[in-house]
Design a protein around this motif. Sequence first.
Motif, short mmCIF file in Angstrom:
data_model
loop_
_atom_site.label_atom_id
_atom_site.label_comp_id
_atom_site.label_asym_id
_atom_site.label_seq_id
_atom_site.Cartn_x
_atom_site.Cartn_y
_atom_site.Cartn_z
N LYS A 3 -52.82 16.26 -14.68
CA LYS A 3 -54.31 16.97 -14.92
C LYS A 3 -54.80 16.47 -14.06
O LYS A 3 -56.18 15.85 -13.68
CB LYS A 3 -55.08 16.40 -16.73
CG LYS A 3 -54.11 17.58 -16.73
CD LYS A 3 -54.65 17.52 -18.96
CE LYS A 3 -53.94 17.67 -20.13
NZ LYS A 3 -54.18 18.20 -20.63
N PRO A 4 -54.85 17.35 -12.61
CA PRO A 4 -56.12 16.63 -11.31
C PRO A 4 -57.26 17.26 -11.48
O PRO A 4 -57.61 18.15 -11.87
CB PRO A 4 -55.06 16.71 -10.07
CG PRO A 4 -54.55 18.26 -10.27
CD PRO A 4 -54.02 17.65 -11.88
N HIS A 5 -58.62 16.69 -11.39
CA HIS A 5 -59.62 17.27 -11.64
C HIS A 5 -61.04 16.21 -10.44
O HIS A 5 -61.18 14.82 -10.44
CB HIS A 5 -60.10 17.44 -12.67
CG HIS A 5 -60.45 16.02 -13.46
ND1 HIS A 5 -59.31 14.59 -13.98
CD2 HIS A 5 -60.98 15.23 -13.60
CE1 HIS A 5 -59.92 14.47 -14.18
NE2 HIS A 5 -60.84 13.37 -14.24
N ILE A 6 -61.61 16.56 -10.13
CA ILE A 6 -63.67 15.82 -10.02
C ILE A 6 -64.38 16.15 -10.80
O ILE A 6 -64.36 16.65 -11.57
CB ILE A 6 -63.39 16.40 -8.00
CG1 ILE A 6 -63.98 17.76 -8.38
CG2 ILE A 6 -62.44 16.27 -7.80
CD1 ILE A 6 -64.21 18.67 -7.06
N ILE A 7 -64.90 15.23 -10.58
CA ILE A 7 -66.23 15.21 -11.39
C ILE A 7 -67.36 15.55 -10.70
O ILE A 7 -67.76 15.97 -9.56
CB ILE A 7 -66.18 13.52 -11.87
CG1 ILE A 7 -67.02 12.55 -10.64
CG2 ILE A 7 -65.12 13.17 -12.61
CD1 ILE A 7 -67.14 11.89 -11.89
N PHE B 61 -60.11 6.77 -7.81
CA PHE B 61 -60.59 7.27 -7.12
C PHE B 61 -61.16 8.56 -7.60
O PHE B 61 -60.06 9.64 -8.03
CB PHE B 61 -59.50 7.75 -5.44
CG PHE B 61 -59.16 8.54 -4.92
CD1 PHE B 61 -61.00 8.76 -4.17
CD2 PHE B 61 -58.62 9.92 -4.99
CE1 PHE B 61 -61.19 9.80 -2.95
CE2 PHE B 61 -59.84 10.82 -3.95
CZ PHE B 61 -60.63 10.58 -2.76
N MET B 62 -62.44 8.94 -7.86
CA MET B 62 -62.48 9.51 -8.68
C MET B 62 -63.58 11.00 -7.53
O MET B 62 -64.76 10.97 -8.08
CB MET B 62 -63.38 9.01 -10.18
CG MET B 62 -62.14 8.69 -11.16
SD MET B 62 -62.28 8.57 -12.54
CE MET B 62 -63.75 7.33 -11.96
N ASN C 169 -53.35 18.95 -4.50
CA ASN C 169 -51.79 18.08 -4.31
C ASN C 169 -52.17 16.60 -4.04
O ASN C 169 -50.91 16.37 -4.44
CB ASN C 169 -51.82 18.49 -2.67
CG ASN C 169 -51.45 20.14 -3.30
OD1 ASN C 169 -51.28 20.95 -3.67
ND2 ASN C 169 -51.57 20.60 -2.03
N VAL C 170 -53.34 16.09 -3.63
CA VAL C 170 -53.24 14.82 -3.74
C VAL C 170 -52.44 13.62 -4.33
O VAL C 170 -51.80 12.79 -5.10
CB VAL C 170 -53.86 14.17 -2.24
CG1 VAL C 170 -54.41 12.90 -2.85
CG2 VAL C 170 -54.32 14.36 -1.11
N PHE C 171 -53.50 14.66 -5.58
CA PHE C 171 -53.29 13.31 -6.88
C PHE C 171 -52.38 13.92 -7.89
O PHE C 171 -51.46 12.87 -8.31
CB PHE C 171 -54.47 14.75 -8.34
CG PHE C 171 -56.21 13.97 -7.52
CD1 PHE C 171 -56.34 12.74 -7.34
CD2 PHE C 171 -56.98 14.35 -7.41
CE1 PHE C 171 -57.61 12.10 -6.89
CE2 PHE C 171 -58.23 14.54 -7.93
CZ PHE C 171 -58.49 12.94 -7.36
N ILE C 172 -51.69 15.40 -7.67
CA ILE C 172 -50.21 15.52 -7.88
C ILE C 172 -49.25 14.62 -7.43
O ILE C 172 -48.63 14.13 -8.82
CB ILE C 172 -49.37 16.46 -7.92
CG1 ILE C 172 -50.77 17.97 -8.70
CG2 ILE C 172 -48.86 17.17 -8.55
CD1 ILE C 172 -50.52 19.46 -8.59
N ALA C 173 -49.29 14.28 -6.43
CA ALA C 173 -48.35 13.59 -5.56
C ALA C 173 -48.64 12.29 -5.96
O ALA C 173 -47.50 11.69 -6.15
CB ALA C 173 -48.37 13.04 -3.91
N GLN C 174 -49.98 11.61 -6.31
CA GLN C 174 -50.02 10.67 -7.17
C GLN C 174 -49.57 9.97 -8.20
O GLN C 174 -49.34 9.46 -9.38
CB GLN C 174 -51.06 10.06 -7.33
CG GLN C 174 -51.74 10.09 -5.53
CD GLN C 174 -53.55 9.10 -6.24
OE1 GLN C 174 -54.48 9.70 -6.33
NE2 GLN C 174 -53.52 8.86 -4.50
N GLY C 175 -49.12 11.29 -8.96
CA GLY C 175 -48.31 10.76 -10.41
C GLY C 175 -49.65 11.39 -12.12
O GLY C 175 -49.32 11.02 -12.75
#
Length: 211
Positions: free
Chosen positions: A33-37, A124-125, A24-30
């Motif tokens: 395709k939000p993901h973590i590594i 931020f990753m 949700n934080v990633f989506i709010a930042q625009g």
Amino acid sequence: VVLFDEIEKAHPDVFNLLLQPLYNVFIAQGKDKPHIIFTSPTEAFFTYVKVAAFFSLFVGFPITASQIWMFVAPGLYAKEKRVVVPFVFFSSVFFFRGALFAHRIAFPSMWEFFASYEVEGLGFMPNLDTTFEFYVKTVLGLGLVFQMPMVVFFLARFGIVTVGKSYLDVRQALDELGIGDREAERLGLAIYKVALVWPLETQGVTAFCEG
């Protein structure tokens, strides 16, 4: 073991539940395709194992606690049971409430705050292991913080903590924050000094809560 096996089979759904606040934080930042590594070959596998272990222990706690109680109860006197039973019950309730608060409010808010430090040239990753470790610390930490009412209750019952001292500590903390009576009223803050923590004077507390 059965819970661990079932949760491990459903690990994508469980992990998505855990990561949804971060997504949700990633989506709010625009980010589309939000993901973590993950940065090591075994990181994802062992993180899934830890997620399954953590949630199986959490979900299976009532069963584990009941088994422990069935083992311990025969060795307790009746008066000891009258103290232990409510202590264990309310401690469990407060811990689960703290964990729920961590999952629904604190964890998403902290991700949003830390992600706000992303600037041009500084991305931020978060990686998988760090994310889960941060989640566990948040849940366990706030679960323990929510034990404070039980701790204060029993300390007061044994005469170690007094209501007057707690009241003065709160007033001092507000004064050091620059919050006087008028500012507290503007912010909607109110302090009620109970006569006794044990036994609790219920009429005054009820009237205070009702405004």
